[in-house]
Scaffold this motif. Sequence first.
Motif, short mmCIF file in Angstrom:
data_model
loop_
_atom_site.label_atom_id
_atom_site.label_comp_id
_atom_site.label_asym_id
_atom_site.label_seq_id
_atom_site.Cartn_x
_atom_site.Cartn_y
_atom_site.Cartn_z
N PHE A 344 0.84 -1.20 0.00
CA PHE A 344 0.00 0.00 0.00
C PHE A 344 0.87 1.25 0.00
O PHE A 344 0.61 2.21 -0.76
CB PHE A 344 -0.92 -0.02 1.22
CG PHE A 344 -1.89 1.13 1.29
CD1 PHE A 344 -3.02 1.16 0.50
CD2 PHE A 344 -1.67 2.18 2.17
CE1 PHE A 344 -3.92 2.21 0.56
CE2 PHE A 344 -2.56 3.24 2.25
CZ PHE A 344 -3.70 3.26 1.45
N ILE A 345 1.90 1.27 0.83
CA ILE A 345 2.81 2.42 0.88
C ILE A 345 3.54 2.58 -0.45
O ILE A 345 3.72 3.71 -0.94
CB ILE A 345 3.82 2.24 2.03
CG1 ILE A 345 3.09 2.33 3.38
CG2 ILE A 345 4.93 3.28 1.96
CD1 ILE A 345 3.96 1.96 4.57
N ALA A 346 3.93 1.46 -1.07
CA ALA A 346 4.58 1.53 -2.39
C ALA A 346 3.65 2.16 -3.42
O ALA A 346 4.09 2.93 -4.28
CB ALA A 346 5.00 0.13 -2.84
N GLY A 347 2.35 1.84 -3.34
CA GLY A 347 1.38 2.44 -4.24
C GLY A 347 1.28 3.95 -4.05
O GLY A 347 1.17 4.70 -5.02
N ILE A 348 1.33 4.39 -2.80
CA ILE A 348 1.30 5.83 -2.53
C ILE A 348 2.53 6.52 -3.12
O ILE A 348 2.43 7.56 -3.79
CB ILE A 348 1.23 6.09 -1.01
CG1 ILE A 348 -0.09 5.56 -0.43
CG2 ILE A 348 1.36 7.59 -0.72
CD1 ILE A 348 -0.18 5.68 1.08
N LEU A 349 3.71 5.94 -2.87
CA LEU A 349 4.95 6.54 -3.38
C LEU A 349 4.96 6.57 -4.90
O LEU A 349 5.36 7.58 -5.51
CB LEU A 349 6.15 5.75 -2.86
CG LEU A 349 6.39 5.81 -1.34
CD1 LEU A 349 7.54 4.89 -0.95
CD2 LEU A 349 6.68 7.25 -0.91
N PHE A 377 -0.59 0.93 -12.39
CA PHE A 377 0.16 -0.02 -11.55
C PHE A 377 0.11 0.41 -10.09
O PHE A 377 -0.06 -0.42 -9.18
CB PHE A 377 1.61 -0.10 -12.03
CG PHE A 377 2.48 -0.99 -11.20
CD1 PHE A 377 2.38 -2.37 -11.29
CD2 PHE A 377 3.40 -0.44 -10.31
CE1 PHE A 377 3.18 -3.19 -10.50
CE2 PHE A 377 4.20 -1.25 -9.52
CZ PHE A 377 4.09 -2.63 -9.63
N ALA A 378 0.23 1.73 -9.85
CA ALA A 378 0.16 2.23 -8.47
C ALA A 378 -1.23 1.98 -7.88
O ALA A 378 -1.35 1.60 -6.71
CB ALA A 378 0.46 3.73 -8.45
#
Length: 411
Positions: A344-349, A377-378
């Motif tokens: 989830f954090i990777a999607g935010i970044l 992808f995000a």
Amino acid sequence: MNATANKWIRLALFNLLLVALAGLVLRLKILLPLPWIHHKHLLHAHSHFAFAGWISLFLMGAIIGLLPEQKAKTYNTLLGIYTATAYGMLLSFPFQGYGPISIFFSTASVLAGWWFAYKVWKEEFLARSGQLVFRLIRWSVLFLVLSSLGTFYLAWLMGNHINKAELYFGAIYFYLHFQYNGWFLFGVLALVVSRLSPDAQHRLVKLLIGLAWVSIPSYFLSALWMRLPLWMLTAAWIAALIQPVLVVFMLRIVYPAVKQTIQHRGLQQIWFLSLVAFCIKILLQSLSVIPGLSNYAFAYRPVVIGYLHLVLLGFVSLFLLGWMMEKNLLPMRGGQLSNWCRLFIAGILQTELTLMAQGITAMFYWAIPYTNEMLLFAAICLFLGIAGMNWESRRLGIAGLPISAGLQHAR
């Protein structure tokens, strides 16, 4: 935290999954025809449900979590009605946009929010968490009511067929400002301060009073693209100068006080990321007073979207997920963030970096290839991450159990 609050907070977490699903479909719509989906109508459903079904419902649940169980139960009917209005908006906006049914549920949502604000304002039990906490909660619901004036003014403009872009967007930014920088911000601050010692709370009083007052003229920072009179421009400059100073002095007290009470590394990480997003938000707000940067910020849609998601996802959502972890409503393995949370954090970044790159290159009329694919992808990462967190929370059944018990269950 009481059982009633846990129930509503867990429902809010599920609602975040629906928000992420709507965001994923919106990204797919950009790349695929999908003629049966109206992009703008679904966007309205996505944003309204994110505000009401996720953030607001969570904050309401967390606030009543500071009450005794028997007292918290008296809010069940209210929160049930509020949740029904959120689902009403989610199910009506995609099909009619601003139509009779969606407007009905939007209005009902505002009125239910007023009802919550009225009940909480009089809730003396909240003072047991500290007078400053009670004051912050009162400020937060006051800003919740104030933000709704923007929606009613917008409805009046539409009802009278007044097609002035400045008034239209001014009303929207009024609503967004007092939601993001009022209701959301001071709701989060109330939860943060509730964890602090009486001494730390006492040292914060004047700073938080100043932050509450400066939140009012800082609205003009969202309206610098309009032809503002001199007094509004002056107020914007004063807010831009004072707000970061107040935040710096506030963080000098809050950061060490909170850090020393956090026992798990995963919680430290997610709240640190939330803090970074908050600091970036304050910096961008203050820098927007510079004419060149202000014109740039409001001229490029990716910049606006990136800022809104920075606050909603990076600052508020990450803090609330951390709050769930601390209250044993989300699992941590060995005190570390779960892989779903990391996704989830990777999607935010990924979202923020892509939108920022889009905004910067747009200044030079460059087009980055495959940006829509990267944003898709995000969106997939965000959806899968929150789906996994919902699944783990329910599978482990850790509500009300200590973290150690949840970890043993997981093993």
